[in-house]
Design an enzyme around this catalytic site. Sequence first.
Site, short mmCIF file in Angstrom:
data_model
loop_
_atom_site.label_atom_id
_atom_site.label_comp_id
_atom_site.label_asym_id
_atom_site.label_seq_id
_atom_site.Cartn_x
_atom_site.Cartn_y
_atom_site.Cartn_z
N ASP A 284 0.82 -1.21 0.00
CA ASP A 284 0.00 0.00 0.00
C ASP A 284 0.86 1.26 0.00
O ASP A 284 0.59 2.22 -0.73
CB ASP A 284 -0.92 -0.01 1.23
CG ASP A 284 -2.31 0.50 0.90
OD1 ASP A 284 -2.67 0.49 -0.28
OD2 ASP A 284 -3.05 0.89 1.83
N ASP B 91 -9.39 -2.26 2.15
CA ASP B 91 -9.09 -1.70 3.47
C ASP B 91 -10.09 -2.15 4.52
O ASP B 91 -9.92 -1.88 5.71
CB ASP B 91 -9.07 -0.17 3.40
CG ASP B 91 -7.97 0.35 2.48
OD1 ASP B 91 -6.91 -0.31 2.42
OD2 ASP B 91 -8.17 1.38 1.80
#
Length: 433
Positions: free
Chosen positions: A247, A295
Amino acid sequence: TVHCQMKPPTNPAVVASHLTLLGLWLVSQYVYLPYPIHLLTLVTAILYVASHQSLFLCPEVHDKLLKQQEEEDADNSTHSSMSVEPRETMRKEDAYQFPLVGSCALFGLYMAFKYLDKDLVNLLIGIYFSVAGVVAMTMTFSTYVEGIIPNKFNQERRLGWQWIQPHSLPEWLAGPSPCDLSVQVTPAQFISFIKAVVVLVLYHTSQKAWYLNNIMGISFCLQGIRNFSVGSYQIAAILLIGLFFYDIFWVFGTEVMVKVATNLDGPIKLLLPRDSLEKDPETGRLNLSLLGLGDIVIPGFFLSLMLRWDFYQWSQNVQQQQQQQQQSSESDKNKNYYNPIHVEHVSFPKPYFHCTLCGYIVGLGTTLWVMFQFNAAQPALLYLVPACLGSSFGCALVKGQVKALMEYTEEEEEVPAEGGASGEKTVGQKKDE
């Protein structure tokens, strides 16, 4: 055949989470809810519902469900009232490869948007997500519809057909002959399928309204977390740490993540009004903020594992107490003290789950604060991974259970059969058992 006759329990927190999902979806279309509160409440409800629904993945619970299904199948009734889904468990090799595979897929999408027609790419991806969305929504809706339709009617009035088709194709291509193409669905599943198709049609005819996008997004989250196990704490840590760097690299190191997220027009994210329900007079569109489903789902895998770890500890303690106190006869010592069919509503201590859930909320709240402070996209896993791993490991330290937590596993392990042959599988609760 002996079946568990306990009255179905009701977990108030689980029921409240279901109602929260429905209430937020309805109210947010007419009343503006402050974005941080809206997002944190919605995601917390998703994680709470999905994690509790995933309790059937506990090896002990899954084995009991399979046993009940076998007993019902052996009964004289025409239809079994149970259908136990298989357990999907991640291996350590999968956890190592996941960030690499994800990077290839992400970069492939980036290149497609850069060099191909954007509308064509979104059309192809839209077809895939339309099919997947109908499946996910059908599974999600059926949970609620089954609570309305009487169980006896739902099982006795099945729809479908029997079709056994011989074929001459190679077995590696089409499977063994004859091929069973029979289909059977319950009324609840059929009604849920119709509702899912209606939502999909409305989604495409309403210029992909954000609240219809969220129905599919929430369904993807619920079904993903519910049906998949990361196997063990160690595998989960490998996965989360790998995606932590994934990420950071793709958000801070390149423009790839932001470009794909903003160009990809599909239900891979939750969309919420950022400042009002009024459309921008210049663009004619709502000002929306997004949170990628990854997420929610990736930390959700970890949260659901912590809940199943809590359940395992409680279950072991109850069994030990029954044996020590000798409250039951020898033949009844292993009697059910919970109904596996309604396991999501069973009440038991959840220190690891609640601790990790609080860590997740703090991590997501920090992500929002930094995003608003710097007015820039943030890699949510940068904050969520340390929050989830730190809170769960801290709980283990305080309780003195670090070794036990590291040994807990839901993986299916190959064990040698008698005579030296192998191929049978067993599910270990602890690696040393």
